[in-house]
Write an enzyme that holds these catalytic residues in place. Structure first.
Site, PDB file in Angstrom:
ATOM      1  N   HIS A 143       0.829  -1.217   0.000  1.00 39.22           N
ATOM      2  CA  HIS A 143       0.000   0.000   0.000  1.00 39.22           C
ATOM      3  C   HIS A 143       0.861   1.264   0.000  1.00 39.22           C
ATOM      4  O   HIS A 143       1.757   1.403   0.828  1.00 39.22           O
ATOM      5  CB  HIS A 143      -0.868   0.060   1.260  1.00 39.22           C
ATOM      6  N   TYR A 179     -10.682   6.253   3.247  1.00 37.59           N
ATOM      7  CA  TYR A 179     -10.043   4.956   3.472  1.00 37.59           C
ATOM      8  C   TYR A 179      -8.641   4.912   2.882  1.00 37.59           C
ATOM      9  O   TYR A 179      -8.418   5.327   1.751  1.00 37.59           O
ATOM     10  CB  TYR A 179     -10.863   3.789   2.890  1.00 37.59           C
ATOM     11  N   ASP A 226      -8.348   0.699  -3.874  1.00 38.94           N
ATOM     12  CA  ASP A 226      -9.421   0.127  -3.042  1.00 38.94           C
ATOM     13  C   ASP A 226     -10.457   1.209  -2.739  1.00 38.94           C
ATOM     14  O   ASP A 226     -10.170   2.186  -2.044  1.00 38.94           O
ATOM     15  CB  ASP A 226      -8.808  -0.401  -1.731  1.00 38.94           C
ATOM     16  N   HIS A 228     -13.245   0.593  -1.078  1.00 38.76           N
ATOM     17  CA  HIS A 228     -13.723   0.243   0.258  1.00 38.76           C
ATOM     18  C   HIS A 228     -15.241   0.378   0.393  1.00 38.76           C
ATOM     19  O   HIS A 228     -15.759   0.880   1.398  1.00 38.76           O
ATOM     20  CB  HIS A 228     -12.997   1.065   1.334  1.00 38.76           C
ATOM     21  N   GLU A 252     -10.804  -2.277  -6.501  1.00 38.64           N
ATOM     22  CA  GLU A 252     -11.316  -3.163  -5.451  1.00 38.64           C
ATOM     23  C   GLU A 252     -12.556  -2.606  -4.755  1.00 38.64           C
ATOM     24  O   GLU A 252     -12.658  -1.403  -4.507  1.00 38.64           O
ATOM     25  CB  GLU A 252     -10.199  -3.346  -4.419  1.00 38.64           C
ATOM     26  N   GLU A 278     -13.216  -9.435   0.207  1.00 36.22           N
ATOM     27  CA  GLU A 278     -12.739  -9.500   1.594  1.00 36.22           C
ATOM     28  C   GLU A 278     -13.899  -9.515   2.584  1.00 36.22           C
ATOM     29  O   GLU A 278     -13.727  -9.941   3.719  1.00 36.22           O
ATOM     30  CB  GLU A 278     -11.761  -8.358   1.903  1.00 36.22           C
ATOM     31  N   ARG A 299     -11.217 -12.084  -3.779  1.00 40.57           N
ATOM     32  CA  ARG A 299     -10.295 -11.513  -2.803  1.00 40.57           C
ATOM     33  C   ARG A 299     -10.682 -11.826  -1.375  1.00 40.57           C
ATOM     34  O   ARG A 299     -10.571 -10.970  -0.488  1.00 40.57           O
ATOM     35  CB  ARG A 299     -10.407  -9.988  -2.951  1.00 40.57           C
ATOM     36  N   HIS A 328      -7.002 -11.578   0.414  1.00 40.23           N
ATOM     37  CA  HIS A 328      -6.867 -10.451   1.343  1.00 40.23           C
ATOM     38  C   HIS A 328      -5.747 -10.746   2.346  1.00 40.23           C
ATOM     39  O   HIS A 328      -5.744 -11.798   2.985  1.00 40.23           O
ATOM     40  CB  HIS A 328      -8.213 -10.330   2.086  1.00 40.23           C
ATOM     41  N   ASP A 332      -4.277  -7.192   9.521  1.00 42.85           N
ATOM     42  CA  ASP A 332      -5.163  -7.957  10.408  1.00 42.85           C
ATOM     43  C   ASP A 332      -5.332  -9.393   9.901  1.00 42.85           C
ATOM     44  O   ASP A 332      -6.397 -10.005  10.009  1.00 42.85           O
ATOM     45  CB  ASP A 332      -6.506  -7.251  10.670  1.00 42.85           C
ATOM     46  N   GLU A 355      -1.913  -9.689  -1.854  1.00 43.46           N
ATOM     47  CA  GLU A 355      -1.725  -8.498  -1.016  1.00 43.46           C
ATOM     48  C   GLU A 355      -0.687  -8.825   0.048  1.00 43.46           C
ATOM     49  O   GLU A 355      -0.808  -9.833   0.757  1.00 43.46           O
ATOM     50  CB  GLU A 355      -3.046  -8.109  -0.343  1.00 43.46           C
TER      51      GLU A 355
HETATM   52  C1  GCO Z   1      -7.517  -4.259   2.272  1.00 39.85           C
HETATM   53  C2  GCO Z   1      -8.533  -3.858   3.259  1.00 39.85           C
HETATM   54  C3  GCO Z   1      -8.192  -3.805   4.689  1.00 39.85           C
HETATM   55  C4  GCO Z   1      -9.404  -3.695   5.588  1.00 39.85           C
HETATM   56  C5  GCO Z   1      -9.111  -4.280   6.929  1.00 39.85           C
HETATM   57  C6  GCO Z   1     -10.296  -4.171   7.869  1.00 39.85           C
HETATM   58  O1  GCO Z   1      -6.384  -4.495   2.685  1.00 39.85           O
HETATM   59  O2  GCO Z   1      -7.873  -4.341   1.117  1.00 39.85           O
HETATM   60  O3  GCO Z   1      -9.632  -3.244   2.764  1.00 39.85           O
HETATM   61  O4  GCO Z   1      -7.206  -2.906   4.997  1.00 39.85           O
HETATM   62  O5  GCO Z   1      -9.809  -2.381   5.707  1.00 39.85           O
HETATM   63  O6  GCO Z   1      -8.721  -5.595   6.774  1.00 39.85           O
HETATM   64  O7  GCO Z   1      -9.955  -4.660   9.134  1.00 39.85           O
HETATM   65 MG    MG Z   2      -9.808  -3.899   0.709  1.00 42.30          MG
END
Ligand code: GCO
Ligand code: MG
Length: 422
Positions: A143, A179, A226, A228, A252, A278, A299, A328, A332, A355
């Site tokens: 990113h 985001y 992304d 989001h 995305e 995701e 994804r 994904h 996290d 990713e």
């Molecule tokens: C991505 C995502 C994440 C999410 C996160 C939420 O990597 O494409 O959208 O960054 O926002 O996993 O907890």
């Molecule tokens: Mg995402």
């Protein structure tokens, strides 16, 4: 009936091939980067033989931990660890209600831990148990972001300098809840909600980011973005068309899950590959995205859909339908989950991109064997199972707190104050 008495209720439905039995199942929660990671550890009656799996649902980690410790452990103790399919289906069916991220993360953690045990028993890395490599390594994207377009491109250049060929680009939009890039608060001083996020401003700013990127970055760099989940189907078509000249590798999450049935319209309106998944919380949700022709790249978060077994089935479905995978894998995802992603990447002809996440040194200390991205590539470990361990005393030094995502999401609102998908 106390727990001890119920332990023998779930007897093996057939005669196990060996005397190997599960003796304990528990969740370990640790936050070496501040983000709560949930890992399932399954022990057996063979000294030193145990497995680890990723069950990370960071926003609701306490619920997953309780589900594993209070509900799942008693189903599995005493069972033969080689029956991965039966054991994971048992967790699902005993709850009666299907799906959802808590259940599926717990199932996934168990699934991956049992594959780890299978690999250790066989003396093989998990990808070899799945049939072996069809590629040496997985190419990754990282990113890049910034408050301004220039800052975002500086950040992209730093990634390119360390060998990345694929870069996800995000730039701040006015408001506190944009985001993937730093907040730009109080940008709407006259609005009811000064930290609001406006889709109109986002739609104007994003094509400008990619125009500048194509001007400044080397031509062979693949660009990703992304959204989001914040656009309407028509806005998504508008954005995809506006981005056409900049040859994105993928765009995305253009639509929220509530509107996934409109994805085929967006996909048909522009040649830009659409990546979604995701937020799928079961194997069936994810399979439907492919079957209903809503995606070019699937994804899913592998621990949200049932683990390695579910990921393997999806990769096969993707291959049969000319769809590619882009699992994904941000921060996290635990290093075990990241290793499961890479195992799927190297065994599937349907691989598109992975990713990546650069884990901090504390994470490497807690999880010895964590994969490192080198020149953009992720290569699976050769050691049996995942080839990744957990140092529980190090894990305990990084206790988890309740997720900061609650506070952030509570501030993601339109300038008029209405809540927006975070
Ligand atoms: C991505 C995502 C994440 C999410 C996160 C939420 O990597 O494409 O959208 O960054 O926002 O996993 O907890
Ligand atoms: Mg995402």
């Amino acid at each position: 009936m106390n727990t001890k008495e119920t332990m023998n209720t779930f007897e093996n439905p057939w005669r196990p091939r060996t005397d190997l039995r599960i003796t304990s199942v528990r969740a370990i929660v640790t936050a070496p980067e501040g983000t709560a990671l949930v890992v399932v550890r399954i022990d057996t009656n063979e000294p030193g033989l145990y497995g680890l799996g990723c069950a990370t649902f960071t926003q609701r980690w306490m619920a997953v931990r309780s589900f594993i410790d209070d509900h799942v452990a008693r189903l599995l103790i005493g069972r033969y660890p080689g029956d991965i399919g039966d054991l994971t289906r048992l967790i699902g069916f005993t709850g009666y209600w299907r799906g959802g991220p808590v259940t599926n993360n717990a199932i996934s953690g168990v699934d991956q831990a049992l594959w780890d045990i299978a690999g250790k028993r066989a003396g093989m890395p998990v990808h070899e148990l799945l049939g072996g490599k069809v590629r040496a390594a997985a190419d990754t994207y990282l990113h890049a972001d910034g408050r301004t377009i220039d800052e975002a491109l500086d950040s992209a250049e730093r990634l390119i300098d360390r060998g990345q060929r694929y870069v996800r680009l995000q730039v701040s939009t006015p408001g506190g809840g944009g985001y993937g890039a730093p907040a730009m608060p109080t940008e709407y001083p006259d609005a009811p909600y000064r930290n609001g996020w406006s889709a109109r401003d986002y739609l104007r700013r994003t094509p400008a980011l990619f125009e500048a990127a194509r001007d400044r970055l080397p031509d062979n760099i693949e660009l990703l973005h992304d959204v989001h989940s914040r656009l309407t189907p028509k806005d998504a078509v508008w954005l995809a068309r506006a981005l056409e000249p900049y040859r994105l590798f993928f765009l995305e999450d253009v639509l929220p899950p509530e509107h996934w049935d409109r994805l085929p319209e967006v996909r048909a309106a522009s040649p830009i590959p659409i990546a979604v998944g995701e937020l799928t919380t079961s194997f069936q949700d994810a399979a439907r995205l492919i079957q209903n022709k809503g995606v070019d790249l699937i994804r899913s978060h592998v621990s949200d859909i049932g683990g390695l077994t579910a990921g393997r089935k999806l990769a096969d479905l993707a291959e049969a339908n000319g769809i590619r995978t882009a699992w994904h894998g941000p921060g996290d995802t635990s290093p075990i989950g990241a290793a499961a992603n890479v195992a799927l990447d190297v065994i599937s002809p349907a691989f598109g991109i992975q990713e990546g996440h650069v884990y901090n040194e504390a994470t490497h200390e807690v999880f010895p064997g964590t994969l490192r991205i080198e020149d953009g590539w992720l290569t699976p470990n050769d050691a049996p199972g995942w080839g990744i361990d957990i140092d529980e005393s190090a894990a305990a030094r990084y206790p988890a707190e309740l997720s900061g995502h609650d506070a952030w999401a509570a501030g993601v609102r339109r300038p008029d104050g209405a809540l927006e998908a975070p």
